[in-house]
Scaffold this motif. Sequence first.
Motif, PDB file in Angstrom:
ATOM      1  N   ILE A  67       0.851  -1.205   0.000  1.00 35.95           N
ATOM      2  CA  ILE A  67       0.000   0.000   0.000  1.00 35.95           C
ATOM      3  C   ILE A  67       0.877   1.242   0.000  1.00 35.95           C
ATOM      4  O   ILE A  67       0.614   2.209  -0.733  1.00 35.95           O
ATOM      5  CB  ILE A  67      -0.942  -0.013   1.220  1.00 35.95           C
ATOM      6  CG1 ILE A  67      -1.965  -1.145   1.085  1.00 35.95           C
ATOM      7  CG2 ILE A  67      -1.659   1.329   1.373  1.00 35.95           C
ATOM      8  CD1 ILE A  67      -2.766  -1.420   2.337  1.00 35.95           C
ATOM      9  N   GLY A  68       1.932   1.224   0.813  1.00 38.69           N
ATOM     10  CA  GLY A  68       2.857   2.353   0.845  1.00 38.69           C
ATOM     11  C   GLY A  68       3.559   2.569  -0.479  1.00 38.69           C
ATOM     12  O   GLY A  68       3.746   3.712  -0.917  1.00 38.69           O
ATOM     13  N   ARG A  69       3.939   1.455  -1.160  1.00 43.14           N
ATOM     14  CA  ARG A  69       4.597   1.588  -2.468  1.00 43.14           C
ATOM     15  C   ARG A  69       3.672   2.220  -3.491  1.00 43.14           C
ATOM     16  O   ARG A  69       4.091   3.082  -4.282  1.00 43.14           O
ATOM     17  CB  ARG A  69       5.060   0.207  -2.945  1.00 43.14           C
ATOM     18  CG  ARG A  69       6.408  -0.208  -2.368  1.00 43.14           C
ATOM     19  CD  ARG A  69       6.674  -1.691  -2.510  1.00 43.14           C
ATOM     20  NE  ARG A  69       6.568  -2.151  -3.879  1.00 43.14           N
ATOM     21  CZ  ARG A  69       6.638  -3.436  -4.220  1.00 43.14           C
ATOM     22  NH1 ARG A  69       6.810  -4.357  -3.281  1.00 43.14           N
ATOM     23  NH2 ARG A  69       6.545  -3.814  -5.472  1.00 43.14           N
ATOM     24  N   VAL A  70       2.398   1.810  -3.483  1.00 42.87           N
ATOM     25  CA  VAL A  70       1.434   2.401  -4.428  1.00 42.87           C
ATOM     26  C   VAL A  70       1.260   3.880  -4.134  1.00 42.87           C
ATOM     27  O   VAL A  70       1.282   4.720  -5.046  1.00 42.87           O
ATOM     28  CB  VAL A  70       0.074   1.662  -4.335  1.00 42.87           C
ATOM     29  CG1 VAL A  70      -0.978   2.398  -5.147  1.00 42.87           C
ATOM     30  CG2 VAL A  70       0.211   0.228  -4.815  1.00 42.87           C
ATOM     31  N   PHE A  71       1.100   4.223  -2.855  1.00 44.17           N
ATOM     32  CA  PHE A  71       0.903   5.623  -2.487  1.00 44.17           C
ATOM     33  C   PHE A  71       2.114   6.469  -2.884  1.00 44.17           C
ATOM     34  O   PHE A  71       1.970   7.554  -3.461  1.00 44.17           O
ATOM     35  CB  PHE A  71       0.656   5.743  -0.977  1.00 44.17           C
ATOM     36  CG  PHE A  71       0.542   7.159  -0.499  1.00 44.17           C
ATOM     37  CD1 PHE A  71      -0.643   7.874  -0.651  1.00 44.17           C
ATOM     38  CD2 PHE A  71       1.621   7.800   0.092  1.00 44.17           C
ATOM     39  CE1 PHE A  71      -0.750   9.183  -0.229  1.00 44.17           C
ATOM     40  CE2 PHE A  71       1.529   9.121   0.512  1.00 44.17           C
ATOM     41  CZ  PHE A  71       0.328   9.815   0.356  1.00 44.17           C
ATOM     42  N   PHE A 124      -5.714   6.260  -1.864  1.00 45.59           N
ATOM     43  CA  PHE A 124      -4.736   5.377  -1.221  1.00 45.59           C
ATOM     44  C   PHE A 124      -4.204   5.962   0.085  1.00 45.59           C
ATOM     45  O   PHE A 124      -3.662   5.225   0.914  1.00 45.59           O
ATOM     46  CB  PHE A 124      -3.602   5.023  -2.191  1.00 45.59           C
ATOM     47  CG  PHE A 124      -3.900   3.781  -2.959  1.00 45.59           C
ATOM     48  CD1 PHE A 124      -3.543   2.540  -2.467  1.00 45.59           C
ATOM     49  CD2 PHE A 124      -4.600   3.836  -4.160  1.00 45.59           C
ATOM     50  CE1 PHE A 124      -3.849   1.379  -3.157  1.00 45.59           C
ATOM     51  CE2 PHE A 124      -4.910   2.691  -4.854  1.00 45.59           C
ATOM     52  CZ  PHE A 124      -4.538   1.451  -4.351  1.00 45.59           C
ATOM     53  N   ASP A 125      -4.363   7.263   0.282  1.00 46.11           N
ATOM     54  CA  ASP A 125      -4.061   7.845   1.586  1.00 46.11           C
ATOM     55  C   ASP A 125      -5.074   7.330   2.613  1.00 46.11           C
ATOM     56  O   ASP A 125      -4.729   7.022   3.760  1.00 46.11           O
ATOM     57  CB  ASP A 125      -4.101   9.370   1.512  1.00 46.11           C
ATOM     58  CG  ASP A 125      -3.516  10.019   2.764  1.00 46.11           C
ATOM     59  OD1 ASP A 125      -2.575   9.433   3.341  1.00 46.11           O
ATOM     60  OD2 ASP A 125      -4.017  11.075   3.170  1.00 46.11           O
ATOM     61  N   MET A 126      -6.354   7.208   2.175  1.00 46.81           N
ATOM     62  CA  MET A 126      -7.383   6.631   3.049  1.00 46.81           C
ATOM     63  C   MET A 126      -7.078   5.159   3.344  1.00 46.81           C
ATOM     64  O   MET A 126      -7.239   4.695   4.470  1.00 46.81           O
ATOM     65  CB  MET A 126      -8.755   6.767   2.393  1.00 46.81           C
ATOM     66  CG  MET A 126      -9.247   8.201   2.237  1.00 46.81           C
ATOM     67  SD  MET A 126     -10.836   8.298   1.360  1.00 46.81           S
ATOM     68  CE  MET A 126     -11.918   7.484   2.534  1.00 46.81           C
ATOM     69  N   VAL A 127      -6.639   4.429   2.322  1.00 51.21           N
ATOM     70  CA  VAL A 127      -6.286   3.015   2.520  1.00 51.21           C
ATOM     71  C   VAL A 127      -5.124   2.902   3.499  1.00 51.21           C
ATOM     72  O   VAL A 127      -5.123   2.074   4.415  1.00 51.21           O
ATOM     73  CB  VAL A 127      -5.909   2.351   1.174  1.00 51.21           C
ATOM     74  CG1 VAL A 127      -5.405   0.930   1.394  1.00 51.21           C
ATOM     75  CG2 VAL A 127      -7.098   2.344   0.224  1.00 51.21           C
TER      76      VAL A 127
END
Length: 695
Positions: free
Chosen positions: A37-41, A70-73
Amino acid sequence: MIDQHRQAFKEEAYELLAELESSLLELEERPDDQDLIGRVFRAMHTIKGSGSMFGFDDIASFTHEVETIFDMVRNGKLQVTGRLVNLTLAARDQIRAMLDAADSGEATDLQASAGIIVGLRELAGFQGQVAAEAHKEEVHEAQKDPVTYRIRFAPAREIFVSGTNPLTLIAELKELGACTVVAQTAGFPCLEEMNPESCYVYWDVILTTDQGENAIRDVFIFVEDDCELKIEPIAEHNRYEEQQDYKRLGEILVERGDITSDAMRAVLSQQKRFGELAISQGILHEGKVQAALAEQQHIKEVRQEKQVAEASSSIRVPAERLDLLVNLVGEMVTVQARLSQTAAQRDDAELMAIAEEVERLTAELRDSALNIRMLPIGSTFSKFKRLVRDLSAELGKQIEMTTEGAETELDKTVIEKLNDPLVHLIRNSIDHGIERPEARVAAGKPERGTVHLSAVHSGDSVLITIADDGAGLDKEAIRAKGIERGIITAGAELSDKELFNLIFAPGFSTAKTVSSVSGRGVGMDVVKRAIEALRGSIDITSVRGEGTRIMVKIPLTLAIIESLLVKIGNDSFMMPLALVDECVELTREDVAAAHGRNLAHVRDQLVPYIPLREHFAIPGAPPEIEQIVITQVNGVRVGFVVDHVIGEHQTVIKSLGRAYKDTEGISGATILGDGTVALILDIPQLVQAAEAAQA
């Protein structure tokens, strides 16, 4: 300079989009993986920030929408679902289309962008109430517990070259809360040694904020790879904290790592104030003492008012420059061969020593230049995961793709030309090979089929295997289609290998229906031609009901190859050494014993051969004893009769001019040490032409 920066941004954005796609496909399998998730963001955040900086405002505004989701994710307010992954993959494709349009000048599909944004906002709306409550709680908690951070921001010396202004990052920090900034200038050189494009300053910052450490890191997310960044929480401010004096100056400097404990005690043993003594003795620069004093004062004021990554050592080089370098190295190899031949002819010991040294250096330079163009094939493998995902959904099949040997390296040019053939082979495996879930269950197989893609080095070649656990090839259907097309006769006895090779005939297809994927009889012949154009080979094995394995053998590089130099009369020819098995003699007695057939008896096997003197209509009489160079093409041994075999040779491949590019059996040319030209034989094409002539 602006154009260079825009081009640099586009190159970086294409890399980020490739990484984004592979991260999303992995995230679909592991939706709770915070690292993914961090990589996508971060990929989205970097594209947005850099795009805005270099004038790609449409990309920046569009990417901002995805980044928000993705900040919400990332903060646990939204779950990763299949719909979110689908929309984000579509957004990734749209960003790429926008980048492509910047070159071509074509307008992007704004309706597609709007549709993706609407879908993402709908997803966010499902969680709107929960997100609002979570946000309210977070703000309440943050307001109750502000934290003071110690930040050291030391940008790379070349940061200005990328178009980044560090002062804008400092200004963004100030928006997060009360902020004290001290610039460290001890690294400035003398005026005559100063480079105006280099950054010699770094900053110590004391920041009190209720936004949390992630908000601080987000400020520097564009330059994480181009700076030294240290963020340390040094004080929490709440109503229960004790109102006591902050740390002494010496303690702060020891914590920062600017002075050792022993040095601090040595200074304290004297009577003057610590800061003055440290500066006067040259232990510390005045700026560092000022930074520590500023931290001390900042904490006092906050209480009164109530309360990384090292610079990258890699450089980006345009592919055209690498191609030019390899071409120049090729020219040098040719000149070196000429020097060695001249030295041998003159029998001059000193000249021979020089030639040997030049040969050694040229070999090292050649290997280094070719290694620079080597890329791991995993970059191509990752693209196929998306293909398998989308195609299996379109066909209603459950298919998993596994890979092995992604780190195997190939020449950049080979990888680019290999992409389309591999795409077609994988599409065929999915469409023709893997059965539908209900058919697999009925056959006692798991519902989910598997396509396995692997790569491994084999000498100066790479073996790429596409294997599936599907239905396998139907030999009877292939035979019937071959008879129908007139490729084989009804009574022909063919081995499995010969039968499977029929699918490479132009227009050959056993599909009963025409789909968007296959069935039109276009493709496998093109795949074979593309592989052979790379001087490679393709081989198929299959077991009915168990699956099919397709093995593609490709040379590591197309620029310089190891070859076997042969002569026919006064003409020289090159044969790729990777295809050569052995060389044997052909005498007049052997020719007479074959009774007019081009067959040689080699190691208890009959090997067909092609007399190249006859094939190319070269005048003159052959010698009494000729040579047969035996090669292996698609698992079949075929010989080529030449007058003399000279030996191995480093061959720098030169393309033929337009007038000769379609010459059958010739794939290129090279220049020998004496300046003469030798033609490079296209072994698979010569075998194909001989088979056609025999038929």
